[in-house]
Design an enzyme around this catalytic site. Structure first.
Site, mmCIF file in Angstrom:
data_model
loop_
_atom_site.group_PDB
_atom_site.id
_atom_site.type_symbol
_atom_site.label_atom_id
_atom_site.label_comp_id
_atom_site.label_asym_id
_atom_site.label_seq_id
_atom_site.Cartn_x
_atom_site.Cartn_y
_atom_site.Cartn_z
ATOM 1 N N GLU A 28 0.842 -1.230 -0.058
ATOM 2 C CA GLU A 28 0.097 0.044 -0.037
ATOM 3 C C GLU A 28 0.853 1.146 0.117
ATOM 4 O O GLU A 28 1.674 1.309 0.749
ATOM 5 C CB GLU A 28 -0.969 -0.156 1.236
ATOM 6 C CG GLU A 28 -1.921 1.137 1.201
ATOM 7 C CD GLU A 28 -2.906 1.337 2.531
ATOM 8 O OE1 GLU A 28 -3.577 2.111 2.361
ATOM 9 O OE2 GLU A 28 -2.880 0.366 3.472
ATOM 10 N N ARG A 254 5.265 -12.776 10.125
ATOM 11 C CA ARG A 254 5.915 -11.525 10.029
ATOM 12 C C ARG A 254 6.982 -11.180 10.636
ATOM 13 O O ARG A 254 7.491 -11.934 11.801
ATOM 14 C CB ARG A 254 4.921 -10.481 10.358
ATOM 15 C CG ARG A 254 4.457 -10.463 11.643
ATOM 16 C CD ARG A 254 3.412 -9.233 11.977
ATOM 17 N NE ARG A 254 2.723 -9.220 13.295
ATOM 18 C CZ ARG A 254 2.230 -8.280 13.860
ATOM 19 N NH1 ARG A 254 2.079 -7.320 13.039
ATOM 20 N NH2 ARG A 254 2.012 -8.139 15.004
ATOM 21 N N LYS A 264 4.025 1.057 9.960
ATOM 22 C CA LYS A 264 4.014 2.362 9.078
ATOM 23 C C LYS A 264 3.379 3.534 10.171
ATOM 24 O O LYS A 264 3.722 4.718 10.121
ATOM 25 C CB LYS A 264 3.238 2.522 8.078
ATOM 26 C CG LYS A 264 4.160 1.576 6.885
ATOM 27 C CD LYS A 264 3.289 1.557 5.665
ATOM 28 C CE LYS A 264 3.923 0.700 4.497
ATOM 29 N NZ LYS A 264 2.946 0.605 3.422
#
Length: 543
Positions: A28, A254, A264
């Site tokens: 994204e 992850r 982020k």
């Protein structure tokens, strides 16, 4: 390194479930990529290369943002810098808006989607909790024609933001909260970087992602473990829009790294609170930050390979990353003398005009890297912590008053006197040298320490940036108020000297400053002050 995803792919290829592997990396564009993304990049692009398949770069730009273009630019730069190339043209979810809209209509016509006019807070309340079933929306049983009409009005801008949305009709009592009638479309009156003002309704990630995978003929949709439950919705959507050759989603662990945050949102919080200035600050772990600090593409790829691909999340030690860059630089980086916190020494038994050339190896274990000329003169610099006036610690290996020390690749010197100012601060040391000791120790004489040094006529001023951990706890990500655990001494700037010989090899950019660490030549300011970022220490001194 073998892992469960490779085994799945090899099985699918062997059983001819797929002809060619086709993966994708779908960021994204709402921030810079971080070390966790590097793991995903290495996996998706690496697998495609290994099995002679393809890997797409697709931007999930379903959420219009004024900074989309900026972030897209840096994401592309990071991927290329890491050494990967995507298949064909860059893809964008926004390219499929028309198709996505048609599939949304199809779900409405199948009575599997409806327009809901509850507020965001009401939807959240009606969804329930893990211990409490959800409650059906009062708009859930609208007829097909009404939903089609309202969805068309949403598309034409008759509703304000937040006043209506399109939801999937699944199961409000599902044990998976995500499956309790998730939102498929929301209203946003924001200019899109690609479609401009053509649309005011935008698909949610879960709706757009699986259909984009299908459109691009992705075979294996690889994502991190926080999307495990999203797989149920991924499969539900593909099943109910009735498409063939459905892609499969697989989740892997992850990346969680000690002493940092990778979110982020949290990085943006650090910027907003002026704790860091930009997304490429060397104290955080975006790919741009690591590049800025001096890490190499190879070291990051090596790190991703070392930590491997597993199903279960676990905290990765910082030393795992640091060791990868150290091993590379230990082999490749030339050695240079630098003094970051200098103290002056005058060699009293040398004339002021004495200049003696001494050859230094550019690497102690690589003759092929050659030698450079250094200078020995009557004024030199050493590190302040390499001198102690009254040190009684038996393990101390530095210079002491009336004691001797060896200068690396040079002579043994003895400290005879310490000169101080009125504030009792050391100005300089008066020493003598033994001219018979060039690169050799006299018999029956023990000199314990060897220190680095610089001649005052063979150095120039430089700035050294020392980057420490930004947080003073191992897992700041686990803390609600993570800003309370900032290390206020995470950057230390020193001005000292660096050997002139570096100018002949400045294109190398990464050096080992002997006994100090590995440094990256970041900037030469006005052709005068050279700035170096410390990449990593020589030894792991932190727990």
């Amino acid at each position: 390194m073998n892992n469960f995803i490779k085994k799945i792919i090899e099985k699918d290829l062997k059983e001819k479930k797929i002809k060619k592997l086709h993966t994708r990396f779908p960021p994204e564009p709402n921030g810079y990529l971080h070390i966790g993304h590097a793991k995903s990049i290495c996996l998706n692009f690496g697998l495609a290369k290994k099995y002679e398949g393809k890997c797409n770069l697709r931007f999930d730009d379903t959420n219009p943002n004024s900074k989309n273009k900026k972030y897209i630019k840096y994401i592309k730069k990071d991927i290329k810098w890491l050494g990967f190339k995507w298949h064909g043209a860059t893809c964008y979810s926004s390219k499929y808006f028309k198709i996505l809209y048609k599939y949304a209509l199809k779900l409405i016509k199948k009575k599997l989607a409806y327009v809901d006019e509850m507020s965001h807070e009401e939807i959240k309340y009606h969804r329930g909790t893990l211990n409490k079933k959800g409650i059906n929306s009062p708009y859930r049983n609208r007829c097909i024609s009404e939903n089609l009409s309202l969805f068309e009005k949403m598309k034409k801008g008759y509703f304000s933001e937040g006043k209506a949305c399109l939801r999937a009709k699944i199961d409000m009592s599902s044990p998976i909260i995500l499956m309790r009638d998730p939102i498929l479309y929301r209203i946003k009156f924001t200019k899109h970087h690609k479609t401009k003002n053509k649309w005011c309704i935008y698909p949610m990630y879960d709706f757009a992602h699986c259909i984009s995978d299908y459109i691009e003929k992705i075979t294996h949709s690889l994502c991190t473990s926080e999307f495990s439950e999203n797989r149920y919705l991924y499969e539900w959507i593909l099943k109910n829009i009735e498409v063939k050759n459905k892609p499969k989603q697989y989740e892997f662990s992850r990346l969680k790294l000690e002493y940092t945050v990778l979110s982020k949102r949290k990085i943006q919080t650090l910027i907003n609170n002026n704790i860091i200035k930009k997304w490429n600050d060397p104290r955080i772990f975006t790919i741009s930050s690591l590049r800025n600090k001096g890490y190499t593409p190879y070291s990051i790829r090596k790190f991703c390979n070392v930590i491997g691909i597993t199903r279960k999340d676990h905290m990765i030690q910082m030393s795992s990353l640091e060791n990868c860059i150290k091993k590379e630089l230990n082999l490749k980086s030339p050695r240079i003398m630098a003094v970051v916190d200098p103290i002056k020494i005058v060699i009293t038994n040398l004339p002021k005009n004495h200049v003696e050339n001494i050859n230094f190896p550019n690497h102690p274990n690589r003759i092929d890297m050659g030698f450079r000329k250094s200078i020995f003169s009557n004024v030199i610099y050493i590190e302040k912590n390499d001198f102690s006036e009254n040190n009684v610690n038996k393990k101390y290996r530095g210079l002491i008053l009336n004691g001797e020390i060896r200068l690396r690749y040079s002579y043994i010197i003895k400290c005879n006197k310490v000169l101080k100012n009125k504030k009792n601060k050391i100005i300089k040391l008066l020493c003598t040298y033994d001219k018979t000791t060039l690169n050799k120790n006299p018999k029956n004489r023990s000199v314990k320490g060897v220190i680095h040094w610089l001649s005052s006529i063979n150095c120039f001023i430089a700035q050294f940036n020392f980057y420490e951990r930004l947080f003073n706890i191992k897992n700041p990500d686990s803390k609600k108020y993570f800003l309370n655990f900032i290390n206020n001494e995470s950057i230390i700037i020193k001005k000292g000297y660096v050997e002139r010989g570096i100018k002949n090899i400045k294109e190398k950019k990464r050096y080992q400053f002997e006994r100090i660490g590995y440094f990256y030549l970041k900037k030469i300011k006005n052709n005068h002050v050279w700035k170096f970022n410390r990449i990593v220490e020589l030894k792991n001194t932190k727990k």
